[in-house]
Design an enzyme around this catalytic site. Structure first.
Site, PDB file in Angstrom:
ATOM      1  N   GLU A  89     -31.198  -5.283  -2.803  1.00 52.28           N
ATOM      2  CA  GLU A  89     -32.018  -4.455  -1.916  1.00 52.28           C
ATOM      3  C   GLU A  89     -31.315  -4.361  -0.560  1.00 52.28           C
ATOM      4  O   GLU A  89     -30.602  -5.282  -0.155  1.00 52.28           O
ATOM      5  CB  GLU A  89     -33.411  -5.083  -1.769  1.00 52.28           C
ATOM      6  CG  GLU A  89     -34.374  -4.351  -0.870  1.00 52.28           C
ATOM      7  CD  GLU A  89     -34.600  -2.914  -1.291  1.00 52.28           C
ATOM      8  OE1 GLU A  89     -34.144  -2.035  -0.532  1.00 52.28           O
ATOM      9  OE2 GLU A  89     -35.195  -2.678  -2.362  1.00 52.28           O
ATOM     10  N   ASP A 116     -25.274  -2.918  -0.811  1.00 51.17           N
ATOM     11  CA  ASP A 116     -25.170  -1.804  -1.749  1.00 51.17           C
ATOM     12  C   ASP A 116     -24.797  -2.316  -3.132  1.00 51.17           C
ATOM     13  O   ASP A 116     -23.757  -2.954  -3.321  1.00 51.17           O
ATOM     14  CB  ASP A 116     -24.114  -0.823  -1.249  1.00 51.17           C
ATOM     15  CG  ASP A 116     -24.159   0.493  -1.997  1.00 51.17           C
ATOM     16  OD1 ASP A 116     -23.985   0.480  -3.223  1.00 51.17           O
ATOM     17  OD2 ASP A 116     -24.374   1.535  -1.346  1.00 51.17           O
ATOM     18  N   ASP A 139     -35.346   6.481  -5.385  1.00 51.58           N
ATOM     19  CA  ASP A 139     -35.651   7.655  -4.568  1.00 51.58           C
ATOM     20  C   ASP A 139     -35.353   8.915  -5.370  1.00 51.58           C
ATOM     21  O   ASP A 139     -34.218   9.119  -5.817  1.00 51.58           O
ATOM     22  CB  ASP A 139     -34.800   7.626  -3.301  1.00 51.58           C
ATOM     23  CG  ASP A 139     -35.285   8.618  -2.251  1.00 51.58           C
ATOM     24  OD1 ASP A 139     -35.780   9.700  -2.626  1.00 51.58           O
ATOM     25  OD2 ASP A 139     -35.164   8.308  -1.050  1.00 51.58           O
ATOM     26  N   LYS A 143     -35.886  17.566  -3.507  1.00 55.17           N
ATOM     27  CA  LYS A 143     -35.355  18.883  -3.190  1.00 55.17           C
ATOM     28  C   LYS A 143     -34.005  19.096  -3.886  1.00 55.17           C
ATOM     29  O   LYS A 143     -33.159  18.206  -3.885  1.00 55.17           O
ATOM     30  CB  LYS A 143     -35.200  19.043  -1.674  1.00 55.17           C
ATOM     31  CG  LYS A 143     -36.532  19.020  -0.921  1.00 55.17           C
ATOM     32  CD  LYS A 143     -36.329  19.215   0.576  1.00 55.17           C
ATOM     33  CE  LYS A 143     -37.672  19.193   1.304  1.00 55.17           C
ATOM     34  NZ  LYS A 143     -37.512  19.370   2.769  1.00 55.17           N
ATOM     35  N   LYS A 211     -46.617  -0.124  -6.356  1.00 56.03           N
ATOM     36  CA  LYS A 211     -47.343   0.813  -5.497  1.00 56.03           C
ATOM     37  C   LYS A 211     -46.860   2.240  -5.734  1.00 56.03           C
ATOM     38  O   LYS A 211     -47.629   3.193  -5.621  1.00 56.03           O
ATOM     39  CB  LYS A 211     -47.186   0.429  -4.035  1.00 56.03           C
ATOM     40  CG  LYS A 211     -45.778   0.569  -3.477  1.00 56.03           C
ATOM     41  CD  LYS A 211     -45.729   0.249  -1.988  1.00 56.03           C
ATOM     42  CE  LYS A 211     -44.329   0.430  -1.426  1.00 56.03           C
ATOM     43  NZ  LYS A 211     -44.267   0.156   0.032  1.00 56.03           N
ATOM     44  N   GLU A 213     -45.847   3.505  -8.617  1.00 54.17           N
ATOM     45  CA  GLU A 213     -46.479   3.998  -9.832  1.00 54.17           C
ATOM     46  C   GLU A 213     -47.950   4.311  -9.596  1.00 54.17           C
ATOM     47  O   GLU A 213     -48.472   5.320 -10.092  1.00 54.17           O
ATOM     48  CB  GLU A 213     -46.319   2.981 -10.954  1.00 54.17           C
ATOM     49  CG  GLU A 213     -46.796   3.494 -12.300  1.00 54.17           C
ATOM     50  CD  GLU A 213     -46.390   2.602 -13.452  1.00 54.17           C
ATOM     51  OE1 GLU A 213     -46.665   2.980 -14.611  1.00 54.17           O
ATOM     52  OE2 GLU A 213     -45.800   1.537 -13.213  1.00 54.17           O
TER      53      GLU A 213
END
Length: 233
Positions: A89, A116, A139, A143, A211, A213
């Site tokens: 993370e 990373d 994420d 768009k 959270k 989901e």
């Protein structure tokens, strides 16, 4: 096989670091427990990480990329004490919160990586060293012009597959249909992987409801799971 440099040239990064303020409790547990449980990517010596030494035992290791605030990770670690759970993370607050869960439930099978995951996979994990990789609700970059920023791409999945041991599992989950379709196509095209199901996997009861989901259900989005296994040949 694409090199990781080619992965980066394609615009693939597993995370973007952002600064998030830690709570008093998260700061406390970071100061007291990080030295035992965590590693910062930039502090790792060159070469492969000795996972057995880090965890203090030999056991199958599952890497979770993007562990968020860690509640789901801690539940999975409770369910499978025989497995080493490595959470990657970029948010210090999330790692701090995970250490609070580790402390609360007295877990000894969780370790944390701050940095990373792509660099960690490339520089510090040898081929066939993982029993599993989990990427839950990355994420979605919904768009279209941002799709190139998505984590799950063909080059990245190829890298993940190379780090799985034969029989190891890649488990993905998302609540964005277009992303789910892309994930399915990308993983199906990866020759090192075999789909465990005919398309989508049934939602496993053991996967904690996060959270993300819960929010997806509230907003009317369907969550999809994918489970692919590393082939033996």
């Amino acid at each position: 096989m694409e090199t990781v440099d080619q992965v980066r040239q394609a615009g693939v990064f597993s995370h973007v670091r952002r600064s998030v303020r830690m709570t008093v409790g998260q700061q406390r547990v970071w100061e007291t427990n990080w030295g035992e449980l965590g590693r910062k990517l930039e502090d790792l010596p060159a070469g492969d990480v000795d996972l057995a030494a880090w965890f203090g035992r030999e056991a199958p290791t599952v890497l979770e990329i993007g562990s968020g605030m860690g509640e789901g990770t801690s539940q999975l670690a409770q369910q499978a004490p025989e497995v080493n759970h490595l959470a990657a993370e970029v948010y210090p607050a999330g790692l701090g919160q995970l250490m609070l869960w580790v402390e609360k439930y007295e877990l000894d099978n969780v370790r944390l990586l701050h940095g990373d995951a792509l660099d960690f996979l490339r520089d510090h994990l040898p081929p066939e060293s993982l029993a599993g990789v989990r990427v839950f609700f990355p994420d979605p970059w919904p768009k279209k012009r941002h799709h190139k920023r998505r984590l799950i791409t063909a080059p990245f999945v190829k890298l993940l597959a190379s780090r799985l041991s034969p029989g190891g599992r890649l488990h993905l989950a998302t609540d964005w249909q277009h992303y789910a379709d892309d994930m399915l196509a990308i993983c199906t095209a990866e020759k090192q992987l075999v789909n465990e199901y005919d398309g989508w996997a049934p939602r496993p009861e053991w996967r904690p409801v996060t959270k993300f989901e819960s929010r997806a259900h509230a907003e009317g989005r369907v969550c999809r799971d994918l489970m692919f296994t590393k082939s033996a040949t």
